[in-house]
Design a protein around this motif. Structure first.
Motif, PDB file in Angstrom:
ATOM      1  N   PRO A 174      -8.415 -26.999   4.811  1.00  0.00           N
ATOM      2  CA  PRO A 174      -7.063 -26.450   4.726  1.00  0.00           C
ATOM      3  C   PRO A 174      -7.036 -25.151   3.920  1.00  0.00           C
ATOM      4  O   PRO A 174      -7.774 -25.005   2.949  1.00  0.00           O
ATOM      5  CB  PRO A 174      -6.299 -27.558   4.010  1.00  0.00           C
ATOM      6  CG  PRO A 174      -7.331 -28.217   3.136  1.00  0.00           C
ATOM      7  CD  PRO A 174      -8.625 -28.137   3.885  1.00  0.00           C
ATOM      8  N   LEU A 185       1.997 -32.789   8.574  1.00  0.00           N
ATOM      9  CA  LEU A 185       1.748 -34.002   9.343  1.00  0.00           C
ATOM     10  C   LEU A 185       2.916 -34.968   9.222  1.00  0.00           C
ATOM     11  O   LEU A 185       3.568 -35.039   8.174  1.00  0.00           O
ATOM     12  CB  LEU A 185       0.473 -34.703   8.856  1.00  0.00           C
ATOM     13  CG  LEU A 185      -0.837 -33.915   8.902  1.00  0.00           C
ATOM     14  CD1 LEU A 185      -1.964 -34.773   8.333  1.00  0.00           C
ATOM     15  CD2 LEU A 185      -1.162 -33.493  10.320  1.00  0.00           C
ATOM     16  N   ILE A 240      -1.191 -29.361   1.878  1.00  0.00           N
ATOM     17  CA  ILE A 240      -0.862 -30.161   3.061  1.00  0.00           C
ATOM     18  C   ILE A 240       0.420 -30.938   2.775  1.00  0.00           C
ATOM     19  O   ILE A 240       0.602 -31.470   1.682  1.00  0.00           O
ATOM     20  CB  ILE A 240      -2.008 -31.122   3.398  1.00  0.00           C
ATOM     21  CG1 ILE A 240      -3.273 -30.319   3.748  1.00  0.00           C
ATOM     22  CG2 ILE A 240      -1.632 -32.046   4.554  1.00  0.00           C
ATOM     23  CD1 ILE A 240      -4.507 -31.173   3.886  1.00  0.00           C
ATOM     24  N   ALA A 259       0.249 -34.604  14.178  1.00  0.00           N
ATOM     25  CA  ALA A 259       0.415 -33.187  13.883  1.00  0.00           C
ATOM     26  C   ALA A 259       1.257 -32.563  14.990  1.00  0.00           C
ATOM     27  O   ALA A 259       1.444 -33.169  16.055  1.00  0.00           O
ATOM     28  CB  ALA A 259      -0.955 -32.510  13.801  1.00  0.00           C
ATOM     29  N   VAL A 282      -3.375 -37.906  15.385  1.00  0.00           N
ATOM     30  CA  VAL A 282      -4.484 -37.753  14.433  1.00  0.00           C
ATOM     31  C   VAL A 282      -5.235 -39.072  14.291  1.00  0.00           C
ATOM     32  O   VAL A 282      -6.455 -39.122  14.399  1.00  0.00           O
ATOM     33  CB  VAL A 282      -3.965 -37.278  13.059  1.00  0.00           C
ATOM     34  CG1 VAL A 282      -5.123 -37.205  12.058  1.00  0.00           C
ATOM     35  CG2 VAL A 282      -3.288 -35.916  13.192  1.00  0.00           C
ATOM     36  N   LEU A 322      -6.877 -37.909   0.252  1.00  0.00           N
ATOM     37  CA  LEU A 322      -7.098 -36.700   1.056  1.00  0.00           C
ATOM     38  C   LEU A 322      -7.117 -35.443   0.211  1.00  0.00           C
ATOM     39  O   LEU A 322      -7.849 -34.490   0.512  1.00  0.00           O
ATOM     40  CB  LEU A 322      -6.035 -36.580   2.144  1.00  0.00           C
ATOM     41  CG  LEU A 322      -6.490 -37.049   3.538  1.00  0.00           C
ATOM     42  CD1 LEU A 322      -6.662 -38.561   3.571  1.00  0.00           C
ATOM     43  CD2 LEU A 322      -5.514 -36.598   4.614  1.00  0.00           C
ATOM     44  N   ARG A 377     -11.064 -33.023  11.794  1.00  0.00           N
ATOM     45  CA  ARG A 377     -11.335 -33.023  10.348  1.00  0.00           C
ATOM     46  C   ARG A 377     -10.323 -33.897   9.618  1.00  0.00           C
ATOM     47  O   ARG A 377     -10.672 -34.619   8.682  1.00  0.00           O
ATOM     48  CB  ARG A 377     -11.302 -31.594   9.798  1.00  0.00           C
ATOM     49  CG  ARG A 377     -11.650 -31.566   8.313  1.00  0.00           C
ATOM     50  CD  ARG A 377     -12.232 -30.272   7.865  1.00  0.00           C
ATOM     51  NE  ARG A 377     -12.768 -30.417   6.522  1.00  0.00           N
ATOM     52  CZ  ARG A 377     -12.751 -29.460   5.609  1.00  0.00           C
ATOM     53  NH1 ARG A 377     -12.271 -28.279   5.893  1.00  0.00           N
ATOM     54  NH2 ARG A 377     -13.256 -29.664   4.412  1.00  0.00           N
ATOM     55  N   LEU A 378      -9.063 -33.826  10.037  1.00  0.00           N
ATOM     56  CA  LEU A 378      -8.041 -34.677   9.431  1.00  0.00           C
ATOM     57  C   LEU A 378      -8.342 -36.151   9.699  1.00  0.00           C
ATOM     58  O   LEU A 378      -8.217 -36.992   8.803  1.00  0.00           O
ATOM     59  CB  LEU A 378      -6.658 -34.312   9.986  1.00  0.00           C
ATOM     60  CG  LEU A 378      -6.032 -33.025   9.444  1.00  0.00           C
ATOM     61  CD1 LEU A 378      -4.859 -32.594  10.318  1.00  0.00           C
ATOM     62  CD2 LEU A 378      -5.583 -33.214   8.001  1.00  0.00           C
ATOM     63  N   ASN A 379      -8.744 -36.458  10.927  1.00  0.00           N
ATOM     64  CA  ASN A 379      -9.077 -37.837  11.255  1.00  0.00           C
ATOM     65  C   ASN A 379     -10.210 -38.354  10.381  1.00  0.00           C
ATOM     66  O   ASN A 379     -10.151 -39.476   9.855  1.00  0.00           O
ATOM     67  CB  ASN A 379      -9.458 -37.945  12.735  1.00  0.00           C
ATOM     68  CG  ASN A 379      -9.832 -39.359  13.139  1.00  0.00           C
ATOM     69  OD1 ASN A 379     -10.994 -39.756  13.030  1.00  0.00           O
ATOM     70  ND2 ASN A 379      -8.857 -40.129  13.598  1.00  0.00           N
ATOM     71  N   GLY A 399      -2.194 -27.878  11.233  1.00  0.00           N
ATOM     72  CA  GLY A 399      -2.711 -29.047  10.535  1.00  0.00           C
ATOM     73  C   GLY A 399      -2.229 -29.215   9.114  1.00  0.00           C
ATOM     74  O   GLY A 399      -2.575 -30.206   8.462  1.00  0.00           O
ATOM     75  N   HIS A 400      -1.410 -28.295   8.625  1.00  0.00           N
ATOM     76  CA  HIS A 400      -0.949 -28.381   7.244  1.00  0.00           C
ATOM     77  C   HIS A 400       0.338 -29.193   7.093  1.00  0.00           C
ATOM     78  O   HIS A 400       0.757 -29.481   5.970  1.00  0.00           O
ATOM     79  CB  HIS A 400      -0.754 -26.979   6.656  1.00  0.00           C
ATOM     80  CG  HIS A 400      -2.043 -26.231   6.474  1.00  0.00           C
ATOM     81  ND1 HIS A 400      -2.543 -25.385   7.427  1.00  0.00           N
ATOM     82  CD2 HIS A 400      -2.935 -26.253   5.465  1.00  0.00           C
ATOM     83  CE1 HIS A 400      -3.699 -24.879   7.003  1.00  0.00           C
ATOM     84  NE2 HIS A 400      -3.963 -25.391   5.822  1.00  0.00           N
ATOM     85  N   LEU A 457     -10.197 -33.066   0.799  1.00  0.00           N
ATOM     86  CA  LEU A 457      -9.987 -31.754   1.410  1.00  0.00           C
ATOM     87  C   LEU A 457      -9.824 -30.642   0.392  1.00  0.00           C
ATOM     88  O   LEU A 457      -9.798 -29.470   0.761  1.00  0.00           O
ATOM     89  CB  LEU A 457      -8.758 -31.806   2.325  1.00  0.00           C
ATOM     90  CG  LEU A 457      -8.862 -32.790   3.506  1.00  0.00           C
ATOM     91  CD1 LEU A 457      -7.556 -32.833   4.284  1.00  0.00           C
ATOM     92  CD2 LEU A 457     -10.014 -32.405   4.428  1.00  0.00           C
TER      93      LEU A 457
END
Length: 322
Positions: free
Chosen positions: A28, A90, A32, A255, A119, A55, A266-268, A87-88, A59
């Protein structure tokens, strides 16, 4: 000429293929935001905050939780739909926004499939049936007997679609006349249950169980086919005499549509790492949430199936869309 076009096309594909992973590597780039469609104190809020802590470490950026309750999750869902697809931002949500709303409401101003990039699944939760102490019933059978002898007298509150449908299923399967009272979130419904403004609440076990254990409300049963390890003394609705009753709520992360797949992946991975962390698991279980993971593609396939499942439940319960 064909060779030159092939080279240009190949170069373009390579450039595109390199650009997305690079974007994921840079992700990121800022804080987030987890948008939650229910109030602070709800199970979804607890899930978002617990996972957000993990997270943020994984991250390397702070995770901020924003609660936007009301309108059956529509306010929060639309907020995420309108966000930049980077992606920032959710949506940490439930089957309310991506399962039940599509049948409970006449019009939903977002498309649960087309407007979001799945996601991953995050967990499931059992609901518990609780009553105000003025209700002269210590079991579900006694509650049914009392409700039938006093049609229209008892009210049930619900601050989510799962809670609403849980109450409507009880009405339908047991043949009861109960009055539905809507709330913006389940913690608000619990507050009014404690105050005696409503008679019954079907809500996530993390919201109801503390009040049941404290003796402030009567806990009668859980909504799932199996007893909850968090409340082993509470029978299932089937055990309590309501045949065919089985209902559980689920959590997932979405997302905005068109968020790049490498960012989604990457989030997953970050969510899966959090959900596999022993300390995080213990905290979630203490909140009544059973951790569950999935790939983005598995969640994508899951949502349409859930929309149909909840449509069948709503139809069977005889609920008219509002």
């Amino acid at each position: 000429m064909k060779t030159r076009r092939w080279l240009l096309s190949t170069a373009a594909m390579i450039a595109t293929g390199l650009a997305l992973p690079a974007a994921a590597q840079d992700f990121p780039a800022k804080n987030i935001k987890f948008v939650v469609p229910f109030a602070a104190g709800s199970a979804t809020d607890a899930l978002a905050r617990i996972l957000g802590e993990h997270l943020s470490r994984t991250l390397g950026r702070p995770v901020v939780v924003e609660n936007l309750p009301g309108a059956s999750g529509i306010i929060a869902a639309q907020n995420v739909v309108r966000a930049d697809p980077d992606g920032h931002t959710l949506l940490i949500t439930t089957n309310t926004t991506h399962g039940a709303n599509q049948s409970l409401l006449k019009s939903v101003p977002y498309d649960a499939v087309k407007d979001f990039e799945p996601v991953g699944k995050l967990g499931t939760i059992t609901l518990a049936l609780a009553t105000h102490q003025s209700v002269p019933a210590k079991t579900v059978r006694e509650l049914i007997t009392y409700a039938k002898a006093n049609p229209g007298k008892l009210t049930f509150g619900a601050g989510s679609s799962s809670s609403r449908i849980a109450g409507e299923m009880l009405k339908s399967l047991a043949g009861l006349d109960l009055t539905y009272v809507p709330y913006r979130s389940n913690p608000q419904a619990i507050t009014d249950l404690l105050g005696g403004q409503i008679s019954i609440v079907f809500a996530d076990i993390s919201t109801t169980l503390p009040q049941i254990k404290a003796g402030k409300v009567n806990g009668l049963a859980v909504s799932t086919a199996k007893r909850s390890p968090l409340a082993p003394d509470l029978p299932t609705m089937v055990e309590a005499g309501v045949a065919g009753y089985d209902l559980a709520a689920w959590f997932a992360a979405f997302a905005p549509a068109k968020t790049p797949r490498p960012v989604i992946d990457r989030l997953n991975q970050a969510f899966v790492a959090a959900l596999n962390d022993k300390t995080t698991q213990e905290r979630l279980l203490a909140a009544g949430i059973e951790p569950e993971t999935s790939t983005a593609d598995e969640l994508k396939a899951f949502v349409p199936v859930e929309i149909k499942k909840w449509a069948d439940i709503v139809k069977a319960a005889g609920i008219q869309p509002e």
